[in-house]
Write an enzyme that holds these catalytic residues in place. Structure first.
Site, PDB file in Angstrom:
ATOM      1  N   ILE A   1      95.337 -38.652  -2.448  1.00  0.00           N
ATOM      2  CA  ILE A   1      94.939 -38.293  -1.094  1.00  0.00           C
ATOM      3  C   ILE A   1      93.460 -37.924  -1.028  1.00  0.00           C
ATOM      4  O   ILE A   1      92.786 -38.221  -0.029  1.00  0.00           O
ATOM      5  CB  ILE A   1      95.827 -37.144  -0.539  1.00  0.00           C
ATOM      6  CG1 ILE A   1      95.581 -36.970   0.953  1.00  0.00           C
ATOM      7  CG2 ILE A   1      95.607 -35.844  -1.292  1.00  0.00           C
ATOM      8  CD1 ILE A   1      95.842 -38.196   1.787  1.00  0.00           C
TER       9      ILE A   1
ATOM     10  N   GLU B   1     102.469 -33.414   2.253  1.00  0.00           N
ATOM     11  CA  GLU B   1     103.147 -32.296   1.592  1.00  0.00           C
ATOM     12  C   GLU B   1     103.139 -32.470   0.082  1.00  0.00           C
ATOM     13  O   GLU B   1     102.919 -33.553  -0.441  1.00  0.00           O
ATOM     14  CB  GLU B   1     104.588 -32.167   2.090  1.00  0.00           C
ATOM     15  CG  GLU B   1     105.341 -33.480   2.278  1.00  0.00           C
ATOM     16  CD  GLU B   1     105.452 -34.363   1.056  1.00  0.00           C
ATOM     17  OE1 GLU B   1     105.780 -33.822  -0.030  1.00  0.00           O
ATOM     18  OE2 GLU B   1     105.241 -35.576   1.155  1.00  0.00           O
TER      19      GLU B   1
ATOM     20  N   GLY C   1     103.941 -39.387  -0.980  1.00  0.00           N
ATOM     21  CA  GLY C   1     103.721 -38.199  -0.159  1.00  0.00           C
ATOM     22  C   GLY C   1     102.239 -37.879  -0.086  1.00  0.00           C
ATOM     23  O   GLY C   1     101.399 -38.777  -0.085  1.00  0.00           O
ATOM     24  N   GLU C   2     101.933 -36.591   0.006  1.00  0.00           N
ATOM     25  CA  GLU C   2     100.548 -36.090   0.056  1.00  0.00           C
ATOM     26  C   GLU C   2      99.824 -36.454   1.347  1.00  0.00           C
ATOM     27  O   GLU C   2      98.672 -36.082   1.544  1.00  0.00           O
ATOM     28  CB  GLU C   2      99.705 -36.625  -1.124  1.00  0.00           C
ATOM     29  CG  GLU C   2     100.246 -36.308  -2.499  1.00  0.00           C
ATOM     30  CD  GLU C   2      99.381 -36.892  -3.612  1.00  0.00           C
ATOM     31  OE1 GLU C   2      98.295 -37.442  -3.308  1.00  0.00           O
ATOM     32  OE2 GLU C   2      99.786 -36.795  -4.770  1.00  0.00           O
ATOM     33  N   GLY C   3     100.453 -37.214   2.234  1.00  0.00           N
ATOM     34  CA  GLY C   3      99.755 -37.720   3.411  1.00  0.00           C
ATOM     35  C   GLY C   3      99.034 -39.024   3.158  1.00  0.00           C
ATOM     36  O   GLY C   3      98.241 -39.472   3.991  1.00  0.00           O
TER      37      GLY C   3
END
Length: 334
Positions: A82, A159, A300-302
């Site tokens: 990210i 997240e 994830g992580e955006g």
């Protein structure tokens, strides 16, 4: 009406009707959210909420719990996926400790949303109290209020939390009234034996639950601090007419909770991608949501938000800069 004005502008660009596909839908949506025929994306932000989950200690993840705090430090050091994608696309990244099971040293560029050092296991009882749930929603709202004050009108959410696909899967199962087996995926990379264990544990957790189908009660019982703070943040962004970028499975589960609280958020939400996690496609279908990308992501992580952001810029740019048939003196179809 602004929608009609936007549609006329889009339809009269130098192209066949509908030929830019989802970009046309996106341009129409962005213009409506910002209530203008000449929208601008301002000071884009991405917030990663991080927290630990008591259910992870039941063996539902391929990774140990300490990976959550290790990855938070990786975010802060600029070394995660990210970070790379946010740098590439000039998106400001904010990491928030919603409840990591660790005491981070003072002075780190880490947002303080800490509720506790991880939730309780929801196998035999609630993950958090009703008061903690309410505090999560308020903390998420406060994060967005601070970012909105900086002139941001487009915000994505990611997240980090070992075990959080379990929370997302159970919330999806209960809120959508779907069998848990349809909602469970391999998460961080479970093998067949580990996946079966995850299924058995989550099935038992659902059997043990004696509460109602109220979204606030379900979030308290099965949620995670990061997931519920994200829900509060999405609600706050929607109320401020910000564009809300929804990432993968966990973020979409947070959106599902937000949608059950305030359905007006739907017009502000952009679903950035369909992930490889088993339940995500089914959840998107349930929400009647069209994801922009299908890259088989499951990180994830955006990351999906950051990768989709250039498409938002393209949608805005074609709306603002592309010639019309009239301005270019090109004959339109009869």
């Amino acid at each position: 009406m602004i929608a009609e004005e936007l549609q006329i502008l889009i339809d009269n660009k130098t192209k066949p009707l509908g030929s830019l596909g989802l970009l046309e839908d996106l341009a129409l949506q962005i213009g409506q959210v910002f209530e203008t025929t000449h929208p601008q994306l301002l000071n884009p932000h991405l917030v990663v909420f991080a927290a630990d989950h008591g259910i992870a200690l039941e063996g539902v993840s391929a990774f140990p719990q300490e990976v959550t705090r290790q990855m938070v430090l990786n975010f802060l050091n600029g070394g995660a996926a990210i970070n790379v994608f946010c740098r590439q696309h000039d998106i400001h990244l904010q990491v928030v400790d919603a409840g990591v099971n660790y005491d981070f040293e003072a002075g780190l560029p880490l947002g303080d949303g800490k509720i506790a050092k991880g939730t309780a296991s929801f196998l035999n009882g609630p993950a958090m109290t009703a008061a903690q749930t309410e505090l999560c929603l308020l903390k998420g709202e406060a994060v967005v209020a601070e970012i909105a004050a900086k002139g941001c009108n487009v915000i994505g959410f990611g997240e980090m939390g070992i075990g959080n696909t379990s929370s997302a899967a159970v919330l999806m199962s209960q809120l959508c009234e779907l069998p848990i087996t349809d909602c469970i995926g391999r998460g961080t990379g479970l093998n067949d034996e580990q996946l079966l264990r995850k299924q058995i544990i989550l099935e038992q957790a659902i059997v043990n639950y004696t509460g109602t189908n109220n979204v606030f009660e379900l979030m308290a019982h099965f949620g995670g601090f990061e997931l519920v703070e994200m829900t509060g943040a999405m609600l706050a962004a929607g109320k401020r007419n910000m564009l809300v970028l929804v990432d993968g499975f966990i973020a979409t589960a947070a959106y599902l909770c937000a949608y059950r609280i305030d359905q007006t958020i739907k017009s502000k939400a952009v679903f950035c991608h369909e992930s490889e996690e088993k339940g995500h496609g089914l959840l998107l279908t349930h929400l009647n949501a069209k994801p922009l990308l299908g890259l088989h992501l499951r990180l994830g992580e955006g990351t999906g938000c950051a990768l989709a952001y250039p498409l938002l810029k393209s949608a805005v740019n074609f709306l603002n800069e592309m010639a019309s048939f009239e301005s270019a003196a090109i004959t339109n179809k009869s």
